[in-house]
Write a protein that holds these residues in place. Structure first.
Motif, PDB file in Angstrom:
ATOM      1  N   ALA A   1      25.275  39.281  15.331  1.00  0.00           N
ATOM      2  CA  ALA A   1      25.492  39.671  16.733  1.00  0.00           C
ATOM      3  C   ALA A   1      26.276  40.979  16.807  1.00  0.00           C
ATOM      4  O   ALA A   1      25.970  41.853  17.635  1.00  0.00           O
ATOM      5  CB  ALA A   1      26.226  38.569  17.483  1.00  0.00           C
ATOM      6  N   LYS A   2      27.253  41.146  15.946  1.00  0.00           N
ATOM      7  CA  LYS A   2      28.046  42.377  15.924  1.00  0.00           C
ATOM      8  C   LYS A   2      27.182  43.576  15.524  1.00  0.00           C
ATOM      9  O   LYS A   2      27.258  44.646  16.134  1.00  0.00           O
ATOM     10  CB  LYS A   2      29.223  42.222  14.957  1.00  0.00           C
ATOM     11  CG  LYS A   2      30.151  43.401  14.934  1.00  0.00           C
ATOM     12  CD  LYS A   2      31.340  43.150  14.030  1.00  0.00           C
ATOM     13  CE  LYS A   2      32.236  44.378  14.026  1.00  0.00           C
ATOM     14  NZ  LYS A   2      33.405  44.196  13.168  1.00  0.00           N
ATOM     15  N   ILE A   3      26.359  43.398  14.519  1.00  0.00           N
ATOM     16  CA  ILE A   3      25.466  44.480  14.065  1.00  0.00           C
ATOM     17  C   ILE A   3      24.470  44.838  15.158  1.00  0.00           C
ATOM     18  O   ILE A   3      24.248  46.023  15.449  1.00  0.00           O
ATOM     19  CB  ILE A   3      24.745  44.082  12.761  1.00  0.00           C
ATOM     20  CG1 ILE A   3      25.751  43.942  11.616  1.00  0.00           C
ATOM     21  CG2 ILE A   3      23.665  45.105  12.413  1.00  0.00           C
ATOM     22  CD1 ILE A   3      25.200  43.256  10.378  1.00  0.00           C
TER      23      ILE A   3
ATOM     24  N   ARG B   1      21.202  45.471   7.182  1.00  0.00           N
ATOM     25  CA  ARG B   1      22.363  44.576   7.206  1.00  0.00           C
ATOM     26  C   ARG B   1      22.143  43.409   8.162  1.00  0.00           C
ATOM     27  O   ARG B   1      22.560  42.287   7.891  1.00  0.00           O
ATOM     28  CB  ARG B   1      23.635  45.340   7.565  1.00  0.00           C
ATOM     29  CG  ARG B   1      24.097  46.236   6.413  1.00  0.00           C
ATOM     30  CD  ARG B   1      25.445  46.839   6.658  1.00  0.00           C
ATOM     31  NE  ARG B   1      25.275  47.992   7.542  1.00  0.00           N
ATOM     32  CZ  ARG B   1      26.156  48.389   8.439  1.00  0.00           C
ATOM     33  NH1 ARG B   1      27.273  47.733   8.614  1.00  0.00           N
ATOM     34  NH2 ARG B   1      25.925  49.445   9.185  1.00  0.00           N
ATOM     35  N   LEU B   2      21.457  43.685   9.278  1.00  0.00           N
ATOM     36  CA  LEU B   2      21.140  42.623  10.236  1.00  0.00           C
ATOM     37  C   LEU B   2      20.231  41.583   9.584  1.00  0.00           C
ATOM     38  O   LEU B   2      20.467  40.376   9.697  1.00  0.00           O
ATOM     39  CB  LEU B   2      20.468  43.217  11.477  1.00  0.00           C
ATOM     40  CG  LEU B   2      19.958  42.224  12.507  1.00  0.00           C
ATOM     41  CD1 LEU B   2      21.112  41.520  13.189  1.00  0.00           C
ATOM     42  CD2 LEU B   2      19.101  42.932  13.543  1.00  0.00           C
TER      43      LEU B   2
ATOM     44  N   GLY C   1      22.487  33.360   7.445  1.00  0.00           N
ATOM     45  CA  GLY C   1      22.961  32.480   8.503  1.00  0.00           C
ATOM     46  C   GLY C   1      24.262  32.911   9.150  1.00  0.00           C
ATOM     47  O   GLY C   1      24.909  32.125   9.839  1.00  0.00           O
ATOM     48  N   ASP C   2      24.655  34.164   8.934  1.00  0.00           N
ATOM     49  CA  ASP C   2      25.905  34.683   9.506  1.00  0.00           C
ATOM     50  C   ASP C   2      25.618  35.265  10.893  1.00  0.00           C
ATOM     51  O   ASP C   2      25.454  36.473  11.063  1.00  0.00           O
ATOM     52  CB  ASP C   2      26.490  35.738   8.574  1.00  0.00           C
ATOM     53  CG  ASP C   2      27.895  36.177   8.957  1.00  0.00           C
ATOM     54  OD1 ASP C   2      28.357  35.813  10.061  1.00  0.00           O
ATOM     55  OD2 ASP C   2      28.528  36.884   8.139  1.00  0.00           O
ATOM     56  N   LEU C   3      25.555  34.371  11.886  1.00  0.00           N
ATOM     57  CA  LEU C   3      25.183  34.795  13.234  1.00  0.00           C
ATOM     58  C   LEU C   3      26.241  35.669  13.894  1.00  0.00           C
ATOM     59  O   LEU C   3      25.897  36.577  14.655  1.00  0.00           O
ATOM     60  CB  LEU C   3      24.874  33.582  14.104  1.00  0.00           C
ATOM     61  CG  LEU C   3      23.655  32.754  13.680  1.00  0.00           C
ATOM     62  CD1 LEU C   3      23.416  31.614  14.653  1.00  0.00           C
ATOM     63  CD2 LEU C   3      22.420  33.629  13.562  1.00  0.00           C
ATOM     64  N   ALA C   4      27.506  35.439  13.611  1.00  0.00           N
ATOM     65  CA  ALA C   4      28.564  36.270  14.208  1.00  0.00           C
ATOM     66  C   ALA C   4      28.415  37.716  13.741  1.00  0.00           C
ATOM     67  O   ALA C   4      28.502  38.652  14.549  1.00  0.00           O
ATOM     68  CB  ALA C   4      29.937  35.719  13.839  1.00  0.00           C
ATOM     69  N   ARG C   5      28.189  37.887  12.457  1.00  0.00           N
ATOM     70  CA  ARG C   5      27.992  39.242  11.910  1.00  0.00           C
ATOM     71  C   ARG C   5      26.711  39.866  12.460  1.00  0.00           C
ATOM     72  O   ARG C   5      26.681  41.050  12.801  1.00  0.00           O
ATOM     73  CB  ARG C   5      27.950  39.173  10.389  1.00  0.00           C
ATOM     74  CG  ARG C   5      27.851  40.525   9.721  1.00  0.00           C
ATOM     75  CD  ARG C   5      28.107  40.413   8.219  1.00  0.00           C
ATOM     76  NE  ARG C   5      27.604  41.596   7.563  1.00  0.00           N
ATOM     77  CZ  ARG C   5      26.590  41.614   6.710  1.00  0.00           C
ATOM     78  NH1 ARG C   5      25.988  40.493   6.365  1.00  0.00           N
ATOM     79  NH2 ARG C   5      26.187  42.735   6.169  1.00  0.00           N
TER      80      ARG C   5
ATOM     81  N   ALA D   1      17.464  44.780  21.146  1.00  0.00           N
ATOM     82  CA  ALA D   1      18.720  44.458  20.458  1.00  0.00           C
ATOM     83  C   ALA D   1      19.617  43.609  21.365  1.00  0.00           C
ATOM     84  O   ALA D   1      20.244  42.645  20.915  1.00  0.00           O
ATOM     85  CB  ALA D   1      19.436  45.734  20.029  1.00  0.00           C
ATOM     86  N   ARG D   2      19.652  43.944  22.645  1.00  0.00           N
ATOM     87  CA  ARG D   2      20.433  43.172  23.628  1.00  0.00           C
ATOM     88  C   ARG D   2      19.874  41.750  23.742  1.00  0.00           C
ATOM     89  O   ARG D   2      20.632  40.774  23.823  1.00  0.00           O
ATOM     90  CB  ARG D   2      20.398  43.888  24.980  1.00  0.00           C
ATOM     91  CG  ARG D   2      21.606  43.651  25.811  1.00  0.00           C
ATOM     92  CD  ARG D   2      21.619  44.536  27.065  1.00  0.00           C
ATOM     93  NE  ARG D   2      22.359  45.776  26.821  1.00  0.00           N
ATOM     94  CZ  ARG D   2      21.826  46.995  26.783  1.00  0.00           C
ATOM     95  NH1 ARG D   2      20.546  47.178  27.001  1.00  0.00           N
ATOM     96  NH2 ARG D   2      22.583  48.045  26.564  1.00  0.00           N
ATOM     97  N   ASP D   3      18.552  41.634  23.743  1.00  0.00           N
ATOM     98  CA  ASP D   3      17.912  40.316  23.773  1.00  0.00           C
ATOM     99  C   ASP D   3      18.306  39.499  22.536  1.00  0.00           C
ATOM    100  O   ASP D   3      18.528  38.288  22.627  1.00  0.00           O
ATOM    101  CB  ASP D   3      16.394  40.435  23.834  1.00  0.00           C
ATOM    102  CG  ASP D   3      15.883  40.952  25.169  1.00  0.00           C
ATOM    103  OD1 ASP D   3      16.651  40.941  26.162  1.00  0.00           O
ATOM    104  OD2 ASP D   3      14.708  41.378  25.217  1.00  0.00           O
ATOM    105  N   LEU D   4      18.382  40.159  21.396  1.00  0.00           N
ATOM    106  CA  LEU D   4      18.758  39.470  20.168  1.00  0.00           C
ATOM    107  C   LEU D   4      20.191  38.949  20.256  1.00  0.00           C
ATOM    108  O   LEU D   4      20.461  37.812  19.867  1.00  0.00           O
ATOM    109  CB  LEU D   4      18.594  40.389  18.954  1.00  0.00           C
ATOM    110  CG  LEU D   4      18.961  39.772  17.607  1.00  0.00           C
ATOM    111  CD1 LEU D   4      18.108  38.530  17.320  1.00  0.00           C
ATOM    112  CD2 LEU D   4      18.805  40.796  16.493  1.00  0.00           C
ATOM    113  N   VAL D   5      21.088  39.762  20.768  1.00  0.00           N
ATOM    114  CA  VAL D   5      22.477  39.316  20.933  1.00  0.00           C
ATOM    115  C   VAL D   5      22.518  38.078  21.835  1.00  0.00           C
ATOM    116  O   VAL D   5      23.215  37.097  21.534  1.00  0.00           O
ATOM    117  CB  VAL D   5      23.366  40.443  21.504  1.00  0.00           C
ATOM    118  CG1 VAL D   5      24.746  39.927  21.861  1.00  0.00           C
ATOM    119  CG2 VAL D   5      23.474  41.598  20.505  1.00  0.00           C
TER     120      VAL D   5
END
Length: 133
Positions: A70-72, A56-57, A64-68, A92-96
């Motif tokens: 970041a949530k994933i 899903r990420l 291009g859905d960066l908000a989604r 994953a934290r770095d990605l956020v």
């Protein structure tokens, strides 16, 4: 006309491989508390959930859905820490952080690294709880 020949330098190839890194304390706590069978079931379910979220990420990032995305990625942090995948959680934290900074180059690099770490670590975690006595 004069030609000058220079010695060719060897080109190095970088391996894009992540070695599995487990924090066995979390897995041992699960096994001690729940027993080997239940802990294996929990880790297998968590691994499936992480795998699903990685898909899903990837889809969110492709769209291009960066908000989604970041949530994933934020959800991946909690799940992975519970099953001893702390290095995966750090990525994953770095990605956020990269998503919040709108750093598209970092997002691309970190998301690929997260997928490589997922591939390396998920099966290693399942194997660890299945084979330790």
């Amino acid at each position: 006309m004069t030609f000058i020949f220079q010695k060719k330098q060897k080109i190095s190839t970088l391996r894009l491989r992540e070695d599995p890194v487990l924090e066995t304390t979390a897995l041992n706590t699960l096994k001690t508390t729940l027993g080997q069978g239940q802990s294996r079931d929990i880790v297998e379910r968590a691994a499936c959930e992480v795998s699903d979220r990685l898909c899903r990420l990837d889809s969110a990032l492709s769209n291009g859905d960066l908000a989604r995305a970041a949530k994933i990625a934020g959800g991946l942090i909690g799940i992975s820490e519970q099953i001893g995948l702390r290095s995966f959680a750090v990525v994953a934290r770095d990605l956020v952080g990269a998503i919040h900074a709108n750093d598209y180059v970092a997002i691309a690099a970190i998301s690929r690294r997260l997928i490589r770490q997922g591939d390396a670590n998920l099966f290693h975690a399942i194997d660890y709880v299945s084979n330790q006595s």
